[in-house]
Design an enzyme around this catalytic site. Structure first.
Site, short mmCIF file in Angstrom:
data_model
loop_
_atom_site.label_atom_id
_atom_site.label_comp_id
_atom_site.label_asym_id
_atom_site.label_seq_id
_atom_site.Cartn_x
_atom_site.Cartn_y
_atom_site.Cartn_z
CB SER A 101 -0.91 0.01 1.22
OG SER A 101 -0.12 0.21 2.38
CE LYS A 102 -1.74 7.20 -2.59
NZ LYS A 102 -2.86 7.79 -2.38
NE ARG A 103 -0.17 4.93 6.89
CZ ARG A 103 -0.77 4.20 7.83
NH1 ARG A 103 -1.96 3.72 7.62
NH2 ARG A 103 -0.16 3.95 8.97
CG HIS A 104 2.91 -0.13 5.23
ND1 HIS A 104 1.57 -0.01 5.46
CD2 HIS A 104 3.53 0.05 6.40
CE1 HIS A 104 1.38 0.23 6.75
NE2 HIS A 104 2.55 0.27 7.34
#
Ligand code: GLU
Length: 519
Positions: A254-257
């Protein structure tokens, strides 16, 4: 065997991250390895997902990482157009062919009916799929309704009996019961094909020999195999790559990870060879006898070593620490001259310059301050390249990305240092004690260094001798001098730094530190 032809088939979302790099890297590596062609085809049949300049931005990102294409919208080629929205007539023709041969049918079911059907099936705990209501409308009647302007789609008439077996290069044999497969929509109401029709038609017409795509397409694979058969075409070989998951192994990257835009990865100073090296190791490793202990591979080595049969079936997990390690190794493998060259290019092109995707990418919080730092330091670095090279060579083995360089070298370029409490080791001695020790050691250091001759033995003798006089651990005094002269607790060997800084600057920093500590 005729030449191998691979294709990357992104939707033009404009987004390129480690997951998409990993998805398209095998095409590039194998095309290079076997002297084949790497083709870029833009799958823009889902018009809702379009982004302005998305195609150009993606091409820019792939090419900056080193994934180049031999044919595509930007290169041309004998199999174009390479953008699906420019091929609508082709899909219509083939959809019509399927209708004519009785392998597809017009479906007039309304959205409401399909929603109701789905709801009922869910409520009854049945598999939700189209029930085939329009499958048996006589051909002439259906044609009349179409000619009369009734809204419709075209569905594939998937066989109801028996099963379908497909062979995947990574997952092996995949089989389904035909009655479990729904009559897939091939042409939508808006006159655009669905992915399923377009991928089959294009892979055939573009002469694709090996189609590599994400494992999320594996469930659709039987539909595609049957479509190829209906057309009487030989399908390419298919390979479905496993996903890359978040570090916790639960969800899709995901975008955060870790699904950071590649523009930001490059801007942070990950080298393109490290991006390739790390991405391809997500879910693949060379044969043990060909593997390198340190897991560092150049692009040329990856071209030689990569093969689909060693791609894992299980999902990979994003591992930031490993990516950083791989990048630091590629940085170390550059000569200092090459590194200097890279740093200048990176600073000018990626930090001060822009990527096309910047237009629609949320800037990361570090981007602004990095740009400010480069604006300030780059002219200084360039003003005396020899000096920069000497300073950088002390950090060459210590940095894991180029964005660390401005801060790592700041004390070589600043006239004034600033400190925070955590830049000092005050476990054994108070700030005032540190100030006093520095005050007393300064004239002794002046004595040995004032001619800018950095005598290592003398330095050791003087610092250790004075620490003994104070009854301090030697390390505590060395550390105080380090904090005073570099502004931090960790740095390259001090005398190596001083040789570059010169005694005047070192003395000035010690004086500034004494003032700061006494405040
Ligand atoms: N266009 C598809 C996607 O964006 C790729 C499908 C393929 O590679 O066949 O996921």
């Amino acid at each position: 065997m005729s030449e191998f032809r691979f294709r990357a088939a992104p939707s033009p979302t404009g987004k390129v991250h480690i997951g998409t790099i990993r998805a398209y890297l095998p095409n590039y590596l194998l095309a290079k390895k076997y002297g084949g062609k790497n083709i870029l085809r833009i799958e823009d049949t889902d018009q809702k997902r379009l982004v302005p300049n998305g195609v150009e931005a993606m091409i820019e990102a792939y090419e900056e990482v080193g994934i180049t294409f031999d044919e595509g919208p930007h290169r041309g080629g004998a199999f174009g157009p390479y953008v699906q929205s420019e091929r609508l007539e082709i899909y219509r023709k083939y959809a019509k062919q399927l209708i004519d041969q009785g392998d597809a049918y017009y479906c007039f079911c309304s959205k409401e009916r399909l929603e109701e059907l789905r709801a009922t099936q869910s409520a009854n705990k049945q598999k939700t799929m189209y029930d085939g209501l329009c499958r048996n409308i006589p051909r002439e009647e259906a044609q009349k309704r179409v000619d009369g302007g009734e809204p419709h789609v075209i569905r594939m008439k998937f066989p109801k009996e028996g099963g379908t077996v497909c062979q995947d290069l990574i997952f092996g044999k995949v089989s389904v019961k035909n009655s479990d497969v729904e009559d897939q929509v091939l042409m939508k109401g808006d006159g655009f094909p669905t992915y399923h029709l377009a991928v089959v038609v294009d892979d055939h017409l573009m002469g694709i020999t090996t189609a590599i795509r994400g494992v999320d397409w594996l469930p659709s694979y039987p539909k595609h195999v049957v479509l190829f058969k209906m057309f009487g075409w030989e399908p390419p070989q298919f390979a479905h790559l496993p996903l890359i998951l978040n570090p916790d192994g639960r969800k899709k990257l995901s975008k955060r990870h870790g699904a950071f835009p590649v523009s930001q990865i490059l801007r942070k100073g990950y080298l393109k060879e490290a991006i390739m090296n790390y991405s391809i190791l997500c879910g693949w490793a060379p044969k043990p006898e060909e593997a390198h202990q340190d897991e560092i591979y150049t692009p040329e080595e990856l071209i030689q070593l990569f093969d689909l049969d060693r791609v894992h079936k299980t999902a990979a997990r994003y591992d930031q620490a490993k990516f950083d390690y791989i990048n630091s190794k590629h940085i170390r493998n550059l000569s200092i001259d090459a590194l200097v060259e890279r740093v200048f290019q990176w600073a000018e092109k990626y930090v001060l310059g822009t990527f096309m995707s910047d237009e629609y990418t949320e800037p990361a919080e570090w981007e602004g301050s990095l740009k400010d730092a480069i604006k300030k330091y780059l002219p200084l670095w360039k003003a005396d390249i020899e000096h920069f090279k000497r300073a950088l060579s002390l950090e060459h083995e210590r940095i894991s990305m180029l964005a660390e360089i401005p801060a790592a070298l700041d004390f070589f370029y600043e006239e004034e240092l600033s400190w925070e409490d955590e830049d000092w080791n005050t476990k054994n001695h108070t700030k005032v004690e540190l100030a006093t020790a520095l005050e007393n050691v300064l004239p002794k250091l002046e004595e040995i260094f004032k001619k800018d001759v950095f005598d290592h033995e003398e330095w050791e003798k003087v610092v250790r001798g004075y620490a003994d006089e104070l009854g301090w651990k030697h390390g505590d005094l060395f550390l105080a001098i380090r904090s005073a002269t570099t502004g931090r607790l960790q740095s390259p060997p001090l005398l190596d730094c001083y040789e570059i800084m010169g005694w005047k600057k070192v003395r000035s920093f010690i004086e500034q530190a004494i003032t700061w500590l006494n405040k």
